[in-house]
Motif scaffolding. Sequence first.
Motif: not given
Length: 332
Positions: A228-238, A298-305
């Motif tokens: 069930p492990s997930v790549p870190f980049y997938w966590s970031f994009m999700s 707000r979307a630009l703040v929340i997304a990378p945050l």
Amino acid sequence: MAQQQQISLPAKLINGGIAGMVGVTCVFPIDLAKTRLQNQRSGQQLYKNMMDCLIKTVKSEGYFGMYRGAAVNLTLVTPEKAIKLAANDFFRHQLSKDGGRLTVLKEMLAGCCAGMCQVTITTPMEMLKIQLQDAGRLAAQQRVMPSVVSTLKMGGTSAVLSRSYNVSPQVMRVSAIQITKELLSTKGVTGLYRGLGATLMRDIPFSVVYFPLFAHLHQLGQHSSEDPSVPFYWSFMSGCLAGSIAAVTVSPCDVVKTRLQSLKKGANEETYNGVVDCVRKILKKEGPGAFLKGASCRALVIAPLFGIAQVVYFVGVGEFLLGYTPYNIYSA
């Protein structure tokens, strides 16, 4: 399982705190632009868009002007993010104790409970942050309209005459400590929770949308049911995608919250007596489009945050520091 959960709780709190501090540092200038765009009224627009706001802020206040209110955010973001992320995990675990799979309704309920817990920290933090972030806009408005608002000149710097605070020639700007002392002395602890209703109206729906959406997006990145492990980049994009969708969804509530929590007002700016009064006056004087002011910021703040937060949270920095094996409740 009990032992694993017990030793993972401090790690989750560390993960949430580190995630919040890293994320806020990266996106704070965009958040400042969002606050100033949301607070400016029709006919008194100092900034055309996010980039125009940031450029003018740097020119008039210097580079560190983009980080006005950051100290307040960084001070309180650790418990805020820790509570939000850890509480969601806790409620998800409680709702899945029967061994069954979490339904979407239960995931939304867990997010709702996490949002309610988080607001206890968020409301005072947000209100203090907004006062400091918006100070530059009010000062700029004074310079643009000197005949409308009185200004004091000291060393070429204009000091805003606040309706809420008496500004003497020696005081050039109001700090978070000054605002807090003034509110506690005049209105007590409840003064720090001005706009609580609007904050609940924003943060609970946000958590209800964000956490279930993130969980399902994150699950799509699993290698297999056995792994069930997930790549870190997938966590970031999700985290980015779920965060941006949830942020835009509740953007009207964020506009109302920002207006209600702004103690200082510029020339001819409305004051509001609550959520309903605020919504009614915005609709009447600025139209429905005003509720989407700063939505892109707000979307630009929340997304990378939240992308950064989820990467730190799932990588297991806290578990590493404490010497534990990372424990991920989403895979339960």
